[in-house]
Design a protein around this motif. Structure first.
Motif, PDB file in Angstrom:
ATOM      1  N   ALA A  81      31.075  50.616  43.707  1.00 42.87           N
ATOM      2  CA  ALA A  81      31.940  49.641  43.030  1.00 42.87           C
ATOM      3  C   ALA A  81      32.070  48.372  43.870  1.00 42.87           C
ATOM      4  O   ALA A  81      31.943  48.407  45.099  1.00 42.87           O
ATOM      5  CB  ALA A  81      33.317  50.243  42.776  1.00 42.87           C
ATOM      6  N   ASN A  82      32.320  47.253  43.205  1.00 42.40           N
ATOM      7  CA  ASN A  82      32.513  45.975  43.886  1.00 42.40           C
ATOM      8  C   ASN A  82      34.010  45.654  43.915  1.00 42.40           C
ATOM      9  O   ASN A  82      34.611  45.357  42.885  1.00 42.40           O
ATOM     10  CB  ASN A  82      31.754  44.860  43.171  1.00 42.40           C
ATOM     11  CG  ASN A  82      31.778  43.550  43.952  1.00 42.40           C
ATOM     12  OD1 ASN A  82      32.563  43.381  44.875  1.00 42.40           O
ATOM     13  ND2 ASN A  82      30.909  42.625  43.587  1.00 42.40           N
ATOM     14  N   LEU A  83      34.589  45.745  45.118  1.00 43.71           N
ATOM     15  CA  LEU A  83      36.009  45.481  45.304  1.00 43.71           C
ATOM     16  C   LEU A  83      36.221  44.296  46.245  1.00 43.71           C
ATOM     17  O   LEU A  83      37.258  44.169  46.879  1.00 43.71           O
ATOM     18  CB  LEU A  83      36.705  46.721  45.858  1.00 43.71           C
ATOM     19  CG  LEU A  83      36.822  47.908  44.888  1.00 43.71           C
ATOM     20  CD1 LEU A  83      36.506  49.221  45.584  1.00 43.71           C
ATOM     21  CD2 LEU A  83      38.215  47.957  44.267  1.00 43.71           C
ATOM     22  N   CYS A  84      35.250  43.419  46.312  1.00 43.97           N
ATOM     23  CA  CYS A  84      35.359  42.259  47.191  1.00 43.97           C
ATOM     24  C   CYS A  84      36.566  41.411  46.814  1.00 43.97           C
ATOM     25  O   CYS A  84      36.763  41.077  45.642  1.00 43.97           O
ATOM     26  CB  CYS A  84      34.087  41.419  47.129  1.00 43.97           C
ATOM     27  SG  CYS A  84      32.665  42.178  47.928  1.00 43.97           S
ATOM     28  N   GLY A  85      37.373  41.093  47.808  1.00 45.08           N
ATOM     29  CA  GLY A  85      38.537  40.255  47.562  1.00 45.08           C
ATOM     30  C   GLY A  85      39.638  40.931  46.764  1.00 45.08           C
ATOM     31  O   GLY A  85      40.604  40.269  46.363  1.00 45.08           O
ATOM     32  N   ALA A  86      39.527  42.229  46.554  1.00 42.06           N
ATOM     33  CA  ALA A  86      40.560  42.943  45.784  1.00 42.06           C
ATOM     34  C   ALA A  86      41.815  43.146  46.627  1.00 42.06           C
ATOM     35  O   ALA A  86      41.760  43.204  47.859  1.00 42.06           O
ATOM     36  CB  ALA A  86      40.025  44.291  45.313  1.00 42.06           C
ATOM     37  N   PHE A  87      42.950  43.246  45.955  1.00 40.19           N
ATOM     38  CA  PHE A  87      44.224  43.482  46.622  1.00 40.19           C
ATOM     39  C   PHE A  87      44.598  44.957  46.448  1.00 40.19           C
ATOM     40  O   PHE A  87      44.839  45.425  45.328  1.00 40.19           O
ATOM     41  CB  PHE A  87      45.314  42.587  46.020  1.00 40.19           C
ATOM     42  CG  PHE A  87      45.025  41.128  46.159  1.00 40.19           C
ATOM     43  CD1 PHE A  87      45.391  40.426  47.307  1.00 40.19           C
ATOM     44  CD2 PHE A  87      44.363  40.437  45.155  1.00 40.19           C
ATOM     45  CE1 PHE A  87      45.107  39.079  47.439  1.00 40.19           C
ATOM     46  CE2 PHE A  87      44.077  39.087  45.274  1.00 40.19           C
ATOM     47  CZ  PHE A  87      44.449  38.403  46.428  1.00 40.19           C
TER      48      PHE A  87
END
Length: 205
Positions: A81-87
């Protein structure tokens, strides 16, 4: 990609295979999404704060910039999964599967990642201040410039992890396996900086 923006209810999620669907920017705050199949879904910028995603399948999903603060992702699958920059502030990620996931610049402050599977995950510049990574698997993970200040890494497996320029100041490293970990310019738990050694052999006592 199908857009279901006008049909969002908890009941709707419980009766659909939502793999590959478009929920970009959608507000799903405090929704119960336990066990839902969101494989490959587009959740960029979505608000999932406080949501329950226990056992949900989000493998390959795009969660770039999504808000998952205080969400419960226990036993969820987020492989690739792509969680780049996620909070993910204070989120529950106990035993969550994050194999090969991208969490670059993600904010995991005070998140509970007990037993999480982060094998070969990318956590470049991720914020893991006060995060609980007890027993987590971080084999081959990339933590370049990650901030692990005051993180609990007790019993974590960081074999072959890349911790170049990472901050481990005041982190708990009891029984942490750092075999072959790359510790170049790494700030260690006692505040010293690891300069000459590229690989550390052994387990921290």
């Amino acid at each position: 990609m199908i857009n279901y923006a006008d049909q969002l209810t908890e009941q709707f999620f419980q009766h659909q295979d939502l793999s590959g669907c478009n929920f970009r920017g959608i507000d799903l705050k405090s929704f119960d999404l336990s066990g839902v199949n969101l494989t490959g879904a587009d959740l960029r910028g979505a608000n999932l704060s406080g949501s329950i995603l226990v056992g949900a399948n989000l493998s390959g999903a795009n969660l770039t910039g999504a808000n998952l603060s205080e969400a419960n992702l226990t036993n969820a699958v987020l492989s690739q999964a792509n969680l780049c920059g996620a909070f993910l502030w204070r989120s529950q990620l106990n035993y969550t599967h994050l194999w090969g996931a991208s969490l670059c610049t993600a904010d995991l402050t005070a998140a509970d990642l007990t037993g999480a599977k982060l094998v070969e995950a990318s956590l470049i510049e991720a914020i893991l201040v006060r995060a609980n990574l007890t027993g987590a698997m971080l084999c081959g993970a990339t933590l370049v410039e990650a901030d692990l200040t005051n993180a609990n890494l007790t019993g974590a497996d960081m074999t072959w992890a890349n911790l170049t320029a990472a901050n481990l100041n005041q982190a708990q490293l009891s029984q942490t396996n750092l075999t072959y970990a790359k510790l170049h310019n790494t700030i260690m738990s006692d505040g010293t900086i690891k300069y000459p050694e590229i690989f550390f052999l052994g387990v921290r006592e």
